[in-house]
Design an enzyme around this catalytic site. Structure first.
Site, PDB file in Angstrom:
ATOM      1  N   TYR A 236       0.823  -1.212   0.000  1.00 43.88           N
ATOM      2  CA  TYR A 236       0.000   0.000   0.000  1.00 43.88           C
ATOM      3  C   TYR A 236       0.854   1.256   0.000  1.00 43.88           C
ATOM      4  CZ  TYR A 236      -3.721  -3.254   0.559  1.00 43.88           C
ATOM      5  OH  TYR A 236      -4.580  -4.300   0.331  1.00 43.88           O
ATOM      6  N   ARG A 449      10.366 -18.772  -6.728  1.00 43.27           N
ATOM      7  CA  ARG A 449      11.655 -18.718  -6.018  1.00 43.27           C
ATOM      8  C   ARG A 449      12.577 -19.871  -6.386  1.00 43.27           C
ATOM      9  NH1 ARG A 449       8.672 -17.736  -0.288  1.00 43.27           N
ATOM     10  NH2 ARG A 449       8.447 -15.482  -0.327  1.00 43.27           N
TER      11      ARG A 449
END
Length: 557
Positions: A236, A449
């Site tokens: 955010y 990953r």
């Protein structure tokens, strides 16, 4: 239009303060330097993952992954955001920064730049290949953690400068509502300051002593919890400056007005309240955390959807009212009145549009049952690239096309408009291939990953490979778009001299007045603190109990 809005409009039209221009430009140019280096690491990473190249000279895949994540997700965004916020603070709070905030901003810039340089050196030396999340028990050099600490502390200095400038304006304009941009800038930096407490505690109290060998083990569960206390609000912190542009800049660019000042401020307050106590939804598969606390934070995560939907409503209400004022008819007639050939609008609008599927993916990630399907797959990486690398990045690119000319006394030429449009289209096409493939192959089970592997030619893995090749193709297209953006930034610095307006929007005359309650900062910070304490106090206390196992460091590269 009230007195504050009139004053803001006059300031937006005035020439930018030269001292503030140097500060803002330093942040923006440093950000794009990090974008270029991170883009190089990213395209190489994609080519390796697709099995198309092998890295020379002992360069490791995870080394590239760490460089890509740190430089693009942390450094590019943080420098750009701080530069953008300071530009708006300068414009809307008096026309120039106060001396102390300016000094604090330069101090912050120096610390962040020094930390970036130090951290990058240790990544290149292959002493910090721990992903940008620096997850324990993988251990980097202590100097990598010190470098990240410098970046965080530097950003705090910049945040304090914004708060000081805002407080001075409020003291000298008693009873007046602060300009919307500055209000949103304060919320953004408050969110950052509160969220980074978690990662600062992790690095200073756990990772640095552990990496120096002063302690033998680290509490992995607590370490990851402190990281995700920071890690989700970080999303955010990236998004709110894009929202500032969407709320306050885009209405001016399209020749309209802000739909509602009150709605915009309320949405940012809700982001402050609900975006921090939600980190456990990244740890739904983590043992050692009670299902009750995970469930509580999943609920709080879904509360963040509310201000996002408020933002979508406000933006499309602005588009429709502006179009109808220009003569649009029918349900979607306003659509053709939007300035599609203006890159200042087109790039952020594409970011808004792509945020629709990105937000939907976020709801899936935060849902307890559906998260089990996608948690450790490339679906999550694809979602990440839609939100930050598309919605946020495209908005930042759109800002750049007017911000650099506004602060340097240049003009945005028609040629640069066209180049910007093509750069935006290229970015969207590249992301369609890369993120689309990540989402699809993630649903098929391909893990994130991990470097290139066929898992000993397992038949499922062989079926994944066409998607990995498509990801690499998308990465190459995106790298061309990165290079094109860097070229455009240089061209903006050399474009013809002239006056470019800093496009701060005004609020519609028919909008409802903004309640003064929205600027009761003590109230909102108090509610934020209560929500954080409720969500984290008991589970963190349990993690710090004596029966929580620790881990020795692992260096696997």
């Amino acid at each position: 239009m009230n007195g504050t809005e009139t004053q803001s409009a006059r300031q937006a039209a005035a020439a930018f303060n030269s001292k503030d221009s140097k500060l803002v430009l330093a942040h923006i140019l440093f950000a794009f330097g990090a974008l270029l280096l991170g883009g190089i690491a990213g395209v190489l990473q994609g080519l390796v993952r697709g099995g198309m190249i092998k890295l020379p000279a002992g360069i490791g895949y995870y080394q590239l992954l760490t460089a890509h994540g740190v430089l693009m997700a942390l450094i590019f965004t943080t420098f750009f955001i701080i530069g953008f916020l300071y530009s708006g603070i300068s414009k809307t709070l008096g026309g120039e920064l106060l001396p102390l905030p300016r000094r604090l901003a330069w101090l912050g810039f120096g610390l962040m730049a020094g930390g970036t340089a130090l951290g990058t050196v240790f990544i290149l030396l292959n002493k910090a290949s721990v992903l940008y999340t620096f997850y324990a028990p993988l251990k980097a050099s202590p100097y990598f953690y010190i470098a990240l600490t410098m970046v965080v502390v530097g950003s705090w200095m910049s945040g304090f400068g914004i708060f000081i400038n805002y407080r001075y304006w409020k003291r000298t304009h008693k009873g007046q509502l602060s300009p919307l941009f500055s209000f949103m800038a304060v919320i953004t930096m408050l969110l950052w300051q509160v969220a980074t407490i978690g990662v600062a505690a992790e690095v200073l109290l756990q990772l640095i002593p552990w990496s120096f060998g002063w302690v033998d083990t680290v509490n992995v569960l607590l370490s990851r919890t402190l990281f995700w206390y920071f890690g989700h609000p970080l999303v955010y912190f990236w998004l709110l400056p894009a929202y500032i542009c969407w709320y306050t800049i885009i209405p001016k660019v399209i020749g309209g007005k802000i739909f509602s000042d009150a709605l915009a401020r309320l949405s940012f307050i809700l982001f402050l309240l609900f975006s921090i106590p939600v980190g456990f939804h990244h740890q739904l598969t983590e043992p050692g955390i009670s299902s009750f606390w995970k469930f509580l934070q999943v609920i709080l995560t879904f509360m963040v959807i509310v201000p996002s939907l408020m933002t979508a409503f406000s933006l499309f209400a602005t588009f429709e009212t502006t179009g109808r004022e220009k003569g649009a008819k029918g349900l979607f007639g306003w659509f053709k009145f939007l300035p599609w050939k203006d890159v200042r609008f087109f790039a952020p609008f594409m970011g808004m549009l792509i945020f629709i599927p990105a937000g939907a993916g976020g709801i899936i990630n935060a849902s307890n049952q559906m998260n089990q399907v996608v948690h450790n797959t490339l679906w999550v990486t694809g979602h990440f690239h839609l939100t930050v690398a598309t919605s946020v990045a495209l908005t930042f690119f759109g800002i750049t096309y007017w911000l650099i000319p506004a602060i340097t006394g240049r003009q945005l030429t028609q040629r640069l408009h066209k180049l910007g449009i093509w750069q935006t289209i290229l970015w969207c096409v590249g992301m369609f291939f890369m993120s689309g493939s990540m989402h699809t192959v993630g649903l098929l089970g391909s893990p994130r990953r991990t470097a290139y592997t066929t898992y000993e030619n397992h038949p499922d893995t062989v079926l994944w490979m066409p998607y990995h090749v498509a990801m690499a193709i998308g990465g190459m297209i995106l790298f061309v778009a990165v290079v094109m953006m860097i070229y455009n930034v240089v061209a903006l610095m050399r474009s013809p001299k002239g006056e470019t307006e800093y496009p701060i929007g005004e609020v519609r005359d028919a909008s409802e007045p903004t309640p003064k309650l929205f600027e009761r900062w003590g109230l909102w910070l108090g509610v934020t603190a209560v929500l954080i304490l409720v969500a984290y106090t008991i589970p963190v206390a349990q993690m710090m109990g004596g029966d929580t196992p620790g881990s020795i460091p692992f260096v696997t590269w």
